[in-house]
Structure formats: structure tokens, C-alpha cells
Write a protein that holds these residues in place. Sequence first.
Motif, PDB file in Angstrom:
ATOM      1  N   ALA A  83      29.974  33.585  40.470  1.00  0.00           N
ATOM      2  CA  ALA A  83      30.492  31.937  40.970  1.00  0.00           C
ATOM      3  C   ALA A  83      31.179  31.848  42.085  1.00  0.00           C
ATOM      4  O   ALA A  83      31.176  30.942  42.602  1.00  0.00           O
ATOM      5  N   HIS A  98      46.510  29.092  40.454  1.00  0.00           N
ATOM      6  CA  HIS A  98      47.469  30.125  40.026  1.00  0.00           C
ATOM      7  C   HIS A  98      47.376  30.079  38.771  1.00  0.00           C
ATOM      8  O   HIS A  98      47.534  31.535  37.956  1.00  0.00           O
ATOM      9  N   THR A  99      46.619  29.981  38.048  1.00  0.00           N
ATOM     10  CA  THR A  99      45.890  29.866  37.066  1.00  0.00           C
ATOM     11  C   THR A  99      44.161  29.869  36.968  1.00  0.00           C
ATOM     12  O   THR A  99      43.516  30.306  35.559  1.00  0.00           O
ATOM     13  N   ASN A 100      43.220  28.924  37.898  1.00  0.00           N
ATOM     14  CA  ASN A 100      41.789  29.650  37.790  1.00  0.00           C
ATOM     15  C   ASN A 100      41.241  30.209  39.072  1.00  0.00           C
ATOM     16  O   ASN A 100      42.025  30.360  40.289  1.00  0.00           O
ATOM     17  N   PRO A 101      40.842  31.314  38.592  1.00  0.00           N
ATOM     18  CA  PRO A 101      40.311  32.689  39.343  1.00  0.00           C
ATOM     19  C   PRO A 101      39.465  31.729  40.311  1.00  0.00           C
ATOM     20  O   PRO A 101      39.241  32.691  41.212  1.00  0.00           O
ATOM     21  N   ALA A 102      38.635  31.037  39.716  1.00  0.00           N
ATOM     22  CA  ALA A 102      37.318  30.187  40.838  1.00  0.00           C
ATOM     23  C   ALA A 102      37.974  29.273  41.593  1.00  0.00           C
ATOM     24  O   ALA A 102      37.816  29.869  43.382  1.00  0.00           O
ATOM     25  N   ALA A 103      39.107  29.326  41.318  1.00  0.00           N
ATOM     26  CA  ALA A 103      40.057  28.061  42.240  1.00  0.00           C
ATOM     27  C   ALA A 103      40.747  29.403  43.625  1.00  0.00           C
ATOM     28  O   ALA A 103      41.388  28.843  45.092  1.00  0.00           O
ATOM     29  N   LYS A 104      41.427  30.485  43.085  1.00  0.00           N
ATOM     30  CA  LYS A 104      42.334  31.450  43.689  1.00  0.00           C
ATOM     31  C   LYS A 104      41.697  32.041  45.195  1.00  0.00           C
ATOM     32  O   LYS A 104      41.266  31.898  46.109  1.00  0.00           O
ATOM     33  N   THR A 149      49.165  25.428  41.176  1.00  0.00           N
ATOM     34  CA  THR A 149      48.703  24.906  40.046  1.00  0.00           C
ATOM     35  C   THR A 149      47.581  25.724  39.170  1.00  0.00           C
ATOM     36  O   THR A 149      47.434  27.152  38.975  1.00  0.00           O
ATOM     37  N   ALA A 150      46.183  25.073  40.236  1.00  0.00           N
ATOM     38  CA  ALA A 150      45.339  25.176  40.042  1.00  0.00           C
ATOM     39  C   ALA A 150      45.229  27.174  40.682  1.00  0.00           C
ATOM     40  O   ALA A 150      44.859  28.244  39.970  1.00  0.00           O
TER      41      ALA A 150
END
Length: 378
Positions: free
Chosen positions: A376, A125-131, A122-123
Amino acid sequence: MLRQVTHTDRIVTLDYANGATARFHAVWLRDNALDPTTRAPGNGQRLITIGDIPAGLSIGAAALAGDALSVTFLPENKTVTFPADWLAAHAYDRDHDHPIGWTAPGITTWESAIAAPGGDWTAVHTNPAAKRDWLAAVAEFGFARLTGGPAEPGALLKVADLFGYVRETNYGRYFEVRTEVNPTNLAYTGLGLQAHTDNPYRDPVPTLQILYCLENSAEGGDSIVVDGFRAAERLRDANPEGFALLAGYPARFEYRGSDGVCLRARRPMIELSPDGQLVAIRFNNRSSAPFVDIPFDKMEAYYAAYRQLAEFIDDPAMGVAFKLEPGESFIVDNTRVLHARTGYSGAGSRWLQGCYADKDGLLSTLAAMEATAPEAAE
């Protein structure tokens, strides 16, 4: 910060405030000019050819322009400005000697003690920093896990969509990894598999592989990953002559599958760039064809080096093992990281899906994200 600029008709010399010095040739500066008639403002592609640069090019003037370099080229009488930080990032007046088998900046080799890098479905797919962090882990370590995904067929394609495109092969857009009655590949049996890179018989090989778990209730079937670059480093340090043999002569790989499929490649097990950088590892005992490109008087030493590399790859101190749960996946850089599995029994079930993709898409996505959000990445 630039402190002083001097020049001849062919060379500009920059002195930095930190005491560093860098020299640049006139032809290099002109070829890399940043003005809009030399480089397209939108995509940065060069608008001139080498033939457009005057053969008699010289430097008419060079001076500081704030924290930048201003250069006038003759006979064009063209003045171009270069930011100091851009010049520092592209300086080539440095020591170019590297030890054989060096790795590029940003790559970290590892053994079993590493904490396996990963991300949450989920992260990412939804959080650019996590990706970005997940992509950066693949770039640095050559593999990363992804947990918390849906246990549904075809979900692995959404992993590839995070950074690029699926590379379709004779196995299809994706393939099933589970026991088959008449398997076309040993991956489709319950046998354990030695750590290997996939498809070394292709030219070029798929540079990324994704394996996605849908069921895994069978006894055994743990996944294992091994850093092929680290194994190559160990061979280089223990047996430099053997390292040179595996890097200096091509191995041969072949796969014959269903009707109409006969794939062959001729590439070294350890691939180096011309300046000695580790570029790729190709290691797959199941797909090795007879070696016929090694001289007679070197064949036994070649096999000894091959055996030693295999011993490093099989060393339990090298591998990171984990058992995938439904909805979990991992991605490997197939030019670097080998993957394996332990054997599993007929009780229960083990169903993975796999696909291939290309590393240039992942690295492009990562670079674009870092360029648009540099703060970031700090």
C-alpha cells in the motif's frame, strides 16, 4: 543480486550483479547476526553484548547461499546467513561525507508554494491507508492539517491517539488558546505572534504540537507555518559563517510562569548531528534569555546571523497561511516547523486548544504500518 563473495580473515567483500561492491568487517557481521541466539525472534533485540564477541574473531568461510551470504565465524565455528537485500540496506562501505546542514532522506523542505498536506478526520480514523498518508506527510513535510473533525472540547486528544500519547506539561494535558484577562503567556492574547517553535526552554522540547480549532469568528487570527529547515538552508547558502555560529554556540531560553515554574535550556538555534545533519531548530524571541555563551569577538556576527535567520523566517515567500475553521486542526514537528498567527480583533471569538506529543510515537506508528502493508505504500 549477489554475484561473487571474497574474504580475508577480517573482511568480506560482496560483488553485486549491478556492478556495486560492498565490504563488511567480521566484527560488524557477528554483532549484527540475524540468528535467534543473537537476536530475539519476536522483537529483534540483541541477546549478546560486545563482550560476548571473541576478541580474536575471524572469518573462517564466506560463500554465496542462493541470494544470501553465508559466513562462518571463528573461534566460535558459528555459521550465519545474511539476506542480500538486508546487507544492501545496511551497507556502510560508502561515502560518508555530507554538506553541512544536510537533511535526512525522506524529508522535503518547502516554501509558500507548497500545497499544504492534510487529511480528513473520518478517513484517517477509519482507513489505514489515509492514516498512513497523513502520518507520512507529517514525517516528510513537518506539518499536516486535519479537516472535518468535531467542534468539541478535547477532540484534539483523539488526534494524538492516532499515533501515540499526549505529553503533559505545566500547561496541563492540553491548554486553551484564547484571550485571557491576565495571561500567563502571550499566546493567550489577541496579539500576532512571530513564527516560532514552542517551549525551547524545555530539555527535551515537545517534538510535536497539535492545535485544534473550536471557534474562529474573530477578524484575523490566521495560522501560518514556516519550514525552519528551509530557513536554515537559506542561511547556510547565503552566510555559511553565520550558519556555523548559530549551530556552533548555544542560545539560552527561559520561561517563568506560575509559582513553581522556572524552565531553562541551553541549546543552539540550529542543531546539527556530528556529521552535519539538520536535527532541530529552536527559534522563539519571546523566550530567549541573554546569550552568554558566545565569545566577545563573535557576538556581533552572531547577532547578524540571528537577524538574517529571522528575516528568512519572516519572509512572506516562506510561510503557508490558512484560517482554521471549527473542527479543523494542524500538527507541526516542533523541532522543525515554526508556527505563527496574525493578530485578531475583539469582535467575534477565537478558541483553539493545543497539546504536545512526541514524534517517536508518530514515526513508530508510521514505520509499523509501512512494514505490515508495504504494497500500500508503493
